[in-house]
Scaffold this active site. Structure first.
Site, PDB file in Angstrom:
ATOM      1  N   ASP A   7      26.558  36.901 -54.493  1.00 58.06           N
ATOM      2  CA  ASP A   7      27.727  37.659 -54.112  1.00 58.06           C
ATOM      3  C   ASP A   7      27.185  38.939 -53.466  1.00 58.06           C
ATOM      4  OD1 ASP A   7      30.430  38.681 -54.130  1.00 58.06           O
ATOM      5  OD2 ASP A   7      29.809  39.942 -55.814  1.00 58.06           O
ATOM      6  N   LEU A   8      28.005  39.606 -52.673  1.00 53.76           N
ATOM      7  CA  LEU A   8      27.508  40.801 -51.979  1.00 53.76           C
ATOM      8  C   LEU A   8      27.886  42.096 -52.713  1.00 53.76           C
ATOM      9  CD1 LEU A   8      26.233  42.120 -49.428  1.00 53.76           C
ATOM     10  CD2 LEU A   8      28.495  42.000 -48.375  1.00 53.76           C
ATOM     11  N   ASP A   9      29.205  42.387 -52.695  1.00 54.72           N
ATOM     12  CA  ASP A   9      29.698  43.653 -53.258  1.00 54.72           C
ATOM     13  C   ASP A   9      29.431  43.704 -54.760  1.00 54.72           C
ATOM     14  OD1 ASP A   9      31.169  44.800 -50.882  1.00 54.72           O
ATOM     15  OD2 ASP A   9      32.225  42.905 -51.058  1.00 54.72           O
ATOM     16  N   THR A  15      29.256  48.575 -52.952  1.00 53.63           N
ATOM     17  CA  THR A  15      30.408  48.883 -52.094  1.00 53.63           C
ATOM     18  C   THR A  15      31.709  48.956 -52.888  1.00 53.63           C
ATOM     19  OG1 THR A  15      30.339  46.555 -51.595  1.00 53.63           O
ATOM     20  CG2 THR A  15      29.610  48.037 -49.849  1.00 53.63           C
ATOM     21  N   LYS A  43      37.784  42.911 -58.003  1.00 51.36           N
ATOM     22  CA  LYS A  43      36.437  42.484 -57.619  1.00 51.36           C
ATOM     23  C   LYS A  43      36.425  40.979 -57.366  1.00 51.36           C
ATOM     24  CE  LYS A  43      33.791  46.191 -59.665  1.00 51.36           C
ATOM     25  NZ  LYS A  43      32.891  46.608 -60.738  1.00 51.36           N
ATOM     26  N   SER A 112      30.370  35.435 -50.427  1.00 49.90           N
ATOM     27  CA  SER A 112      31.200  36.641 -50.601  1.00 49.90           C
ATOM     28  C   SER A 112      32.595  36.433 -50.031  1.00 49.90           C
ATOM     29  CB  SER A 112      30.532  37.816 -49.870  1.00 49.90           C
ATOM     30  OG  SER A 112      31.440  38.885 -49.715  1.00 49.90           O
ATOM     31  N   ALA A 113      33.568  37.072 -50.663  1.00 45.95           N
ATOM     32  CA  ALA A 113      34.950  37.009 -50.163  1.00 45.95           C
ATOM     33  C   ALA A 113      35.168  37.967 -48.998  1.00 45.95           C
ATOM     34  CB  ALA A 113      35.920  37.364 -51.284  1.00 45.95           C
ATOM     35  N   LYS A 143      38.037  33.392 -54.820  1.00 45.54           N
ATOM     36  CA  LYS A 143      37.485  33.207 -56.163  1.00 45.54           C
ATOM     37  C   LYS A 143      38.623  33.493 -57.146  1.00 45.54           C
ATOM     38  CE  LYS A 143      33.058  35.024 -54.538  1.00 45.54           C
ATOM     39  NZ  LYS A 143      32.129  36.157 -54.516  1.00 45.54           N
ATOM     40  N   GLU A 167      26.689  37.020 -59.688  1.00 49.26           N
ATOM     41  CA  GLU A 167      28.056  37.555 -59.550  1.00 49.26           C
ATOM     42  C   GLU A 167      28.293  38.762 -60.441  1.00 49.26           C
ATOM     43  OE1 GLU A 167      30.978  37.848 -58.466  1.00 49.26           O
ATOM     44  OE2 GLU A 167      31.053  36.315 -56.933  1.00 49.26           O
ATOM     45  N   ASP A 168      29.047  39.741 -59.928  1.00 58.73           N
ATOM     46  CA  ASP A 168      29.391  40.899 -60.770  1.00 58.73           C
ATOM     47  C   ASP A 168      30.850  40.854 -61.228  1.00 58.73           C
ATOM     48  OD1 ASP A 168      30.427  41.454 -58.153  1.00 58.73           O
ATOM     49  OD2 ASP A 168      30.733  43.524 -58.797  1.00 58.73           O
TER      50      ASP A 168
END
Ligand code: G6P
Ligand code: MG
Length: 214
Positions: A7-9, A15, A43, A112-113, A143, A167-168
């Protein structure tokens, strides 16, 4: 383990704080209270689903034109913050881990979304590590639907059970688990209780330990 899907953020870059500022400002303009707790719920959700959350909270019925306008406003503010990011804004050990995985022939995908994902990867100069990038421009389901990770695994020619997802967000962990992936939560175990393992950050993760997990 043949592949890792990130995942990115909140996993590779911090971010979430910029999303928070931009959503909070829009919510306040609409007369809706928006707390850190609310931000946590957003998130991993798409921009559309995030706006829905705020509108529902404020019992606001909006036209399609208003929705588009508010999403654009929020995104413009978010982008202004993101464009100020520099190469040093990856989270601790993110670059090092990507490098280590690459040199050990582990395939790497983004899941990522965000529709801004490529821009952010460019800003912090880590795009070249990725063999596949699946972002909000390529998915149709938010997600906790596993679509984004399943597309990532497919693009890497791997089966879900051969991939580790990082994933966060609880929604992201749920997405990974329902797709048949090994899920590593980055954050607090109380929040990410459905993950197979939880670490406070990528700083506690390295290739050797990932190899032992699978
Ligand atoms: C990520 C973030 C969410 C965000 C979503 C869409 O999943 O965790 O908070 O709403 O991406 O981001 P975007 O950049 O397309 O608005
Ligand atoms: Mg995230």
């Amino acid at each position: 383990m043949r592949a890792c899907i990130f995942d990115l953020d909140g996993v590779l870059v911090d971010t979430a704080k910029y999303h928070f500022i931009a959503w909070r400002n829009l919510a306040s303009k609409l007369g809706v209270e928006f707390s850190e707790h609310d931000n946590e719920q957003l998130k991993g959700l798409s921009r559309d689903a995030s706006l829905d959350y705020i509108l529902n909270k404020g019992n606001i019925v909006a036209t399609d034109v208003q929705r588009e306008q508010w999403k654009e406003e929020k995104n413009n503010e978010y982008l202004a913050l993101v464009l100020q990011m520099n190469e040093n804004e990856t989270l601790p050990n993110a670059k090092e881990l990507l490098k280590e995985l690459k040199s050990n022939n582990v395939k790497i995908a983004l899941g990522s979304a965000s529709k801004n994902a490529e821009l952010i990867l460019d800003r912090v100069n880590i795009k070249h590590y990725f063999d596949a990038i699946i972002d909000g421009t390529k998915t149709s389901r938010s997600k906790p639907d596993p679509e984004v990770f399943l597309l990532g695994a497919k693009a890497l020619n791997c089966e879900p059970h051969e991939c580790i997802v990082f994933e966060d967000a609880l929604n992201g962990v749920k997405a990974a688990k329902s797709g048949g992936f090994y899920a590593i939560g980055i954050g607090e175990p109380e929040v990410l209780f459905e993950a197979d393992k939880v670490y406070a950050s990528l700083a506690s993760v390295n290739f050797k330990m990932l190899e032992l997990l699978s």
